[in-house]
Design a protein around this motif. Structure first.
Motif, PDB file in Angstrom:
ATOM      1  N   ALA A   1       0.833  -1.211   0.000  1.00 43.82           N
ATOM      2  CA  ALA A   1       0.000   0.000   0.000  1.00 43.82           C
ATOM      3  C   ALA A   1       0.863   1.256   0.000  1.00 43.82           C
ATOM      4  O   ALA A   1       2.008   1.248   0.445  1.00 43.82           O
ATOM      5  N   ARG A   2       0.277   2.345  -0.521  1.00 41.50           N
ATOM      6  CA  ARG A   2       0.874   3.672  -0.358  1.00 41.50           C
ATOM      7  C   ARG A   2      -0.135   4.553   0.344  1.00 41.50           C
ATOM      8  O   ARG A   2      -1.339   4.453   0.103  1.00 41.50           O
ATOM      9  N   ILE A   3       0.408   5.441   1.187  1.00 39.71           N
ATOM     10  CA  ILE A   3      -0.450   6.412   1.866  1.00 39.71           C
ATOM     11  C   ILE A   3      -0.697   7.570   0.913  1.00 39.71           C
ATOM     12  O   ILE A   3       0.231   8.065   0.266  1.00 39.71           O
ATOM     13  N   LEU A   4      -1.973   8.000   0.836  1.00 39.98           N
ATOM     14  CA  LEU A   4      -2.336   9.142  -0.007  1.00 39.98           C
ATOM     15  C   LEU A   4      -2.772  10.297   0.890  1.00 39.98           C
ATOM     16  O   LEU A   4      -3.653  10.136   1.737  1.00 39.98           O
ATOM     17  N   ALA A   5      -2.144  11.459   0.693  1.00 40.69           N
ATOM     18  CA  ALA A   5      -2.635  12.664   1.373  1.00 40.69           C
ATOM     19  C   ALA A   5      -3.230  13.545   0.264  1.00 40.69           C
ATOM     20  O   ALA A   5      -4.271  13.214  -0.294  1.00 40.69           O
ATOM     21  N   GLY A   6      -2.552  14.635  -0.107  1.00 38.75           N
ATOM     22  CA  GLY A   6      -3.096  15.489  -1.164  1.00 38.75           C
ATOM     23  C   GLY A   6      -2.927  14.909  -2.558  1.00 38.75           C
ATOM     24  O   GLY A   6      -3.575  15.346  -3.517  1.00 38.75           O
ATOM     25  N   GLY A   7      -2.016  13.959  -2.710  1.00 38.67           N
ATOM     26  CA  GLY A   7      -1.817  13.301  -3.997  1.00 38.67           C
ATOM     27  C   GLY A   7      -1.004  14.085  -5.011  1.00 38.67           C
ATOM     28  O   GLY A   7      -0.803  13.624  -6.135  1.00 38.67           O
ATOM     29  N   THR A   8      -0.518  15.267  -4.630  1.00 36.43           N
ATOM     30  CA  THR A   8       0.155  16.094  -5.641  1.00 36.43           C
ATOM     31  C   THR A   8       1.542  15.553  -6.002  1.00 36.43           C
ATOM     32  O   THR A   8       2.093  15.913  -7.033  1.00 36.43           O
ATOM     33  N   ASP A   9       2.081  14.704  -5.156  1.00 30.44           N
ATOM     34  CA  ASP A   9       3.288  13.960  -5.542  1.00 30.44           C
ATOM     35  C   ASP A   9       2.925  12.537  -5.939  1.00 30.44           C
ATOM     36  O   ASP A   9       3.347  12.055  -6.982  1.00 30.44           O
ATOM     37  N   LEU A  10       2.129  11.874  -5.105  1.00 30.49           N
ATOM     38  CA  LEU A  10       1.886  10.442  -5.308  1.00 30.49           C
ATOM     39  C   LEU A  10       1.172  10.162  -6.632  1.00 30.49           C
ATOM     40  O   LEU A  10       1.556   9.239  -7.354  1.00 30.49           O
ATOM     41  N   VAL A  11       0.150  10.934  -6.963  1.00 26.74           N
ATOM     42  CA  VAL A  11      -0.598  10.630  -8.189  1.00 26.74           C
ATOM     43  C   VAL A  11       0.299  10.843  -9.418  1.00 26.74           C
ATOM     44  O   VAL A  11       0.248  10.069 -10.376  1.00 26.74           O
TER      45      VAL A  11
ATOM     46  N   GLY B   1      -2.053  19.989  -1.521  1.00 27.89           N
ATOM     47  CA  GLY B   1      -0.887  19.365  -0.902  1.00 27.89           C
ATOM     48  C   GLY B   1      -0.873  19.578   0.603  1.00 27.89           C
ATOM     49  O   GLY B   1      -1.388  20.576   1.112  1.00 27.89           O
ATOM     50  N   THR B   2      -0.285  18.629   1.317  1.00 29.91           N
ATOM     51  CA  THR B   2      -0.239  18.695   2.774  1.00 29.91           C
ATOM     52  C   THR B   2       1.202  18.856   3.250  1.00 29.91           C
ATOM     53  O   THR B   2       2.150  18.533   2.538  1.00 29.91           O
ATOM     54  N   ILE B   3       1.313  19.319   4.497  1.00 26.93           N
ATOM     55  CA  ILE B   3       2.653  19.523   5.049  1.00 26.93           C
ATOM     56  C   ILE B   3       3.335  18.178   5.314  1.00 26.93           C
ATOM     57  O   ILE B   3       4.545  18.038   5.100  1.00 26.93           O
TER      58      ILE B   3
HETATM   59  C1  FAD Z   1       2.585  21.517 -10.126  1.00 27.37           C
HETATM   60  C2  FAD Z   1       3.281  21.150  -8.861  1.00 27.37           C
HETATM   61  C3  FAD Z   1       4.145  22.067  -8.269  1.00 27.37           C
HETATM   62  C4  FAD Z   1       4.825  21.743  -7.081  1.00 27.37           C
HETATM   63  N1  FAD Z   1       5.662  22.672  -6.535  1.00 27.37           N
HETATM   64  C5  FAD Z   1       6.324  22.384  -5.381  1.00 27.37           C
HETATM   65  C6  FAD Z   1       7.201  23.344  -4.780  1.00 27.37           C
HETATM   66  O1  FAD Z   1       7.362  24.465  -5.262  1.00 27.37           O
HETATM   67  N2  FAD Z   1       7.858  22.993  -3.639  1.00 27.37           N
HETATM   68  C7  FAD Z   1       7.686  21.761  -3.065  1.00 27.37           C
HETATM   69  O2  FAD Z   1       8.294  21.510  -2.022  1.00 27.37           O
HETATM   70  N3  FAD Z   1       6.863  20.836  -3.620  1.00 27.37           N
HETATM   71  C8  FAD Z   1       6.182  21.103  -4.750  1.00 27.37           C
HETATM   72  N4  FAD Z   1       5.347  20.165  -5.313  1.00 27.37           N
HETATM   73  C9  FAD Z   1       5.260  18.842  -4.718  1.00 27.37           C
HETATM   74  C10 FAD Z   1       4.057  18.581  -3.776  1.00 27.37           C
HETATM   75  O3  FAD Z   1       2.969  19.411  -4.099  1.00 27.37           O
HETATM   76  C11 FAD Z   1       4.406  18.806  -2.295  1.00 27.37           C
HETATM   77  O4  FAD Z   1       5.484  17.974  -1.951  1.00 27.37           O
HETATM   78  C12 FAD Z   1       3.191  18.496  -1.385  1.00 27.37           C
HETATM   79  O5  FAD Z   1       3.369  19.057  -0.119  1.00 27.37           O
HETATM   80  C13 FAD Z   1       2.957  16.997  -1.240  1.00 27.37           C
HETATM   81  O6  FAD Z   1       1.878  16.800  -0.359  1.00 27.37           O
HETATM   82  P1  FAD Z   1       0.678  15.823  -0.720  1.00 27.37           P
HETATM   83  O7  FAD Z   1      -0.215  15.847   0.458  1.00 27.37           O
HETATM   84  O8  FAD Z   1       0.083  16.144  -2.023  1.00 27.37           O
HETATM   85  O9  FAD Z   1       1.471  14.431  -0.787  1.00 27.37           O
HETATM   86  P2  FAD Z   1       1.065  13.044  -1.472  1.00 27.37           P
HETATM   87  O10 FAD Z   1       1.316  13.106  -2.920  1.00 27.37           O
HETATM   88  O11 FAD Z   1      -0.270  12.606  -1.014  1.00 27.37           O
HETATM   89  O12 FAD Z   1       2.169  12.130  -0.757  1.00 27.37           O
HETATM   90  C14 FAD Z   1       3.564  12.306  -1.015  1.00 27.37           C
HETATM   91  C15 FAD Z   1       4.345  11.105  -0.454  1.00 27.37           C
HETATM   92  O13 FAD Z   1       4.318  11.079   0.964  1.00 27.37           O
HETATM   93  C16 FAD Z   1       3.665   9.927   1.468  1.00 27.37           C
HETATM   94  N5  FAD Z   1       2.856  10.420   2.584  1.00 27.37           N
HETATM   95  C17 FAD Z   1       1.998  11.483   2.544  1.00 27.37           C
HETATM   96  N6  FAD Z   1       1.521  11.748   3.766  1.00 27.37           N
HETATM   97  C18 FAD Z   1       2.082  10.839   4.611  1.00 27.37           C
HETATM   98  C19 FAD Z   1       1.991  10.617   6.020  1.00 27.37           C
HETATM   99  N7  FAD Z   1       1.229  11.388   6.804  1.00 27.37           N
HETATM  100  N8  FAD Z   1       2.711   9.606   6.579  1.00 27.37           N
HETATM  101  C20 FAD Z   1       3.504   8.830   5.784  1.00 27.37           C
HETATM  102  N9  FAD Z   1       3.641   9.005   4.440  1.00 27.37           N
HETATM  103  C21 FAD Z   1       2.932   9.985   3.865  1.00 27.37           C
HETATM  104  C22 FAD Z   1       2.908   9.358   0.287  1.00 27.37           C
HETATM  105  O14 FAD Z   1       2.779   7.945   0.384  1.00 27.37           O
HETATM  106  C23 FAD Z   1       3.780   9.756  -0.878  1.00 27.37           C
HETATM  107  O15 FAD Z   1       4.852   8.872  -1.003  1.00 27.37           O
HETATM  108  C24 FAD Z   1       4.639  20.468  -6.493  1.00 27.37           C
HETATM  109  C25 FAD Z   1       3.743  19.547  -7.082  1.00 27.37           C
HETATM  110  C26 FAD Z   1       3.061  19.880  -8.253  1.00 27.37           C
HETATM  111  C27 FAD Z   1       2.111  18.899  -8.857  1.00 27.37           C
END
Ligand code: FAD
Ligand code: FES
Ligand code: FES
Lengths: 293, 161
Positions: free
Chosen positions: A28-38, A111-113
């Motif tokens: 499994a993978r954990i999904l938060a905002g998905g902006t990296d994972l998706v 995206g989440t912290i």
């Molecule tokens: C267009 C675009 C621009 C971006 N620009 C930037 C930028 O300027 N600077 C920057 O730093 N990032 C940037 N990002 C990357 C991303 O948006 C950030 O890293 C964001 O904070 C990821 O959060 P998320 O909740 O979407 O993570 P997700 O995609 O949901 O998860 C990211 C990874 O962390 C894991 N994960 C998430 N939450 C947890 C948890 N609580 N416990 C354990 N594992 C966890 C997931 O399994 C996955 O592997 C960008 C992305 C996009 C699409």
């Protein structure tokens, strides 16, 4: 482009989430905002059998502050919430500013912290100020919780000290010293939507004479496999009176410690120049601010 | 995995069968024929696919449709006013010539809508920030920004939502 087929699971309580993450492990993978994972899944860089969405668990989100004790930030708190939080802006301005510089509006609202830290990209925006501010992460599982300084949790490029069954549930930030200031700066190709080629944050405090440096924690991002906590800059600065000559020594020390790479975003030479310029700017900015508090 | 779900889109509840991996943008466009929402890059970089989910500007190309159950989704189709009149944001885009090829327009309009819902009187800087993730390769952005300024003024005067 499509992701692989997977089963989506959306627990609503911490206990359910810990049970699922524990039982499904590396399938499994954990999904938060998905902006990296998706994005990674579309590129087939990861193809999990299960996706566990932790956004519906209210215990994992939100910002709480208690005077004298500090702050906790839930892992699934949106980047935009950190950016706009008045108490974060007041107590931890380096973090609020870094959050405001991540991606574009949509990405900050999704995206989440916690995702930003767990993505463990060396160019990540928020780990740098969080480390400078002394943040700890809380890693929780069915078996209990453990706390770790953030700089020990991120171990390398996309590498974490996250054991199977664990979820990052919150960050703990210590109450900032009343006379301290924190600042963040970065360099990239353009203002919005770029990935930093260098970023850095400082937590800085002066003695009562407003000249002598009492405390510095100085952290560089994007120039090493993980946030780089400078040893040499505090060793040079603490106990000394602030001066341009001293700043130049700190600039040289920071350039010596940084281990930048050449990649699509910038050459090693350019990154090293930027480390120097940003260190100079950041220390001067922090000094000016610290004189005012 | 296939599953039947309900999605609340533009105030109407749709029951549909989807795969867990289906992205919101594809469900809107392919399953429901709501082709106003555009798919540009599919990777988060262009914001052509922006919709509102519970009011927040959201990239539908990075959002799993199944994760939107129980939430309120608004697409550009949902902006039509009673009688099919254009929303003041759309009208301002037309009047200002903020549209050339039009591919970025739904995403721009929805990003503007999310901004104005929260902040009815944004500064120029706030408008620029709100669309800083939206790419437009035609207009040069100036007229888009002007259109949002005009829409903000009209909406405040008419109290349109
Ligand atoms: C267009 C675009 C621009 C971006 N620009 C930037 C930028 O300027 N600077 C920057 O730093 N990032 C940037 N990002 C990357 C991303 O948006 C950030 O890293 C964001 O904070 C990821 O959060 P998320 O909740 O979407 O993570 P997700 O995609 O949901 O998860 C990211 C990874 O962390 C894991 N994960 C998430 N939450 C947890 C948890 N609580 N416990 C354990 N594992 C966890 C997931 O399994 C996955 O592997 C960008 C992305 C996009 C699409
Ligand atoms: S299609 Fe979603 S951001 Fe480009
Ligand atoms: S009008 Fe063509 S991309 Fe914006």
């Amino acid at each position: 482009m499509y992701t692989n087929e997977f089963e989506y699971l959306a627990p609503t309580t911490p206990a359910e989430a810990f049970e699922l993450v524990g039982r499904l492990g590396s399938k499994a993978r954990i999904l938060a905002g998905g902006t990296d994972l998706v994005v990674l899944m579309k590129d087939k860089l990861t193809s999990p059998e299960y996706v566990i969405d932790i956004k519906n668990i209210k215990e994992f989100k939100g910002i709480k502050y208690e005077l004298g004790k500090g702050m906790t930030i839930g892992a699934t708190t949106k980047i935009s919430e950190v950016q706009y939080s008045e108490i974060v802006q007041e107590k931890y301005p380096a973090l609020a500013y870094a959050a405001s510089q991540l991606g574009g509006t949509q990405v900050r609202h999704m995206g989440t912290i916690g995702g930003n830290t767990c993505n463990a990209s060396p160019s990540g925006e928020t780990p740098t100020p969080l480390v400078a501010l002394g943040a700890k992460v809380v890693l929780s599982s069915a078996a209990g919780e453990r706390e770790l300084p953030l700089e020990d949790f991120i171990t390398g490029v996309r590498r974490l000290d996250l054991k199977e069954g664990e979820i990052l549930t919150r960050f703990i930030l210590p109450e900032p010293s009343p006379k301290s200031v924190s600042r963040y700066t970065y360099a990239g190709a353009r203002d919005a939507m770029e990935i930093d080629c260098v970023n850095m944050a400082v937590n800085f405090e002066l003695e009562d004479d407003k000249e002598t440096i009492k405390y510095v924690k100085f952290v560089l991002g994007s120039v090493f496999i993980k946030p780089l906590v400078s040893k040499e800059v505090p060793a040079l600065l603490i106990g000394q009176k602030f001066s341009d000559a001293l700043v130049e020594k700190a600039v040289a020390a920071a350039q010596g410690e940084a281990k930048p790479i050449s990649d699509v975003r910038a050459s090693e030479w350019y990154r090293n120049e930027m480390v120097g310029n940003l260190t100079r700017r950041l220390l001067k900015e922090a000094f000016a601010a610290a004189r005012e508090v | 995995m296939k599953q039947q779900i309900s999605l609340d889109i533009n105030g109407r509840v749709y029951d549909l069968v989807i795969s867990h991996r289906d992205l919101l943008v594809d469900v809107l466009r392919k399953k429901l024929g709501l082709t106003g929402t555009k798919k540009g890059c599919g990777n988060g970089d262009c914001a052509a696919c922006t919709v509102q989910v519970d009011g927040e500007p959201t990239l539908s190309c990075l959002t799993l449709a199944i994760s939107c159950q129980g939430k309120k989704i608004i697409t550009v189709e949902g902006l039509a006013q009673p009688g099919g009149a254009l929303h003041p944001i759309q009208e301002a885009f037309v009047n200002q010539g903020a549209i050339q090829c039009g591919y970025c327009t739904p995403g721009m309009v929805m990003s503007a809508k999310a901004l104005l819902d929260k902040n009815p009187k944004p500064t120029l800087e706030e408008i620029k920030l709100a669309i800083s993730g939206n790419l437009c390769r035609c207009t040069g952005y100036k007229r888009i920004i002007e259109a949002i300024e005009i829409a903000a003024a009209t909406m405040s005067a008419q109290e349109v939502k």
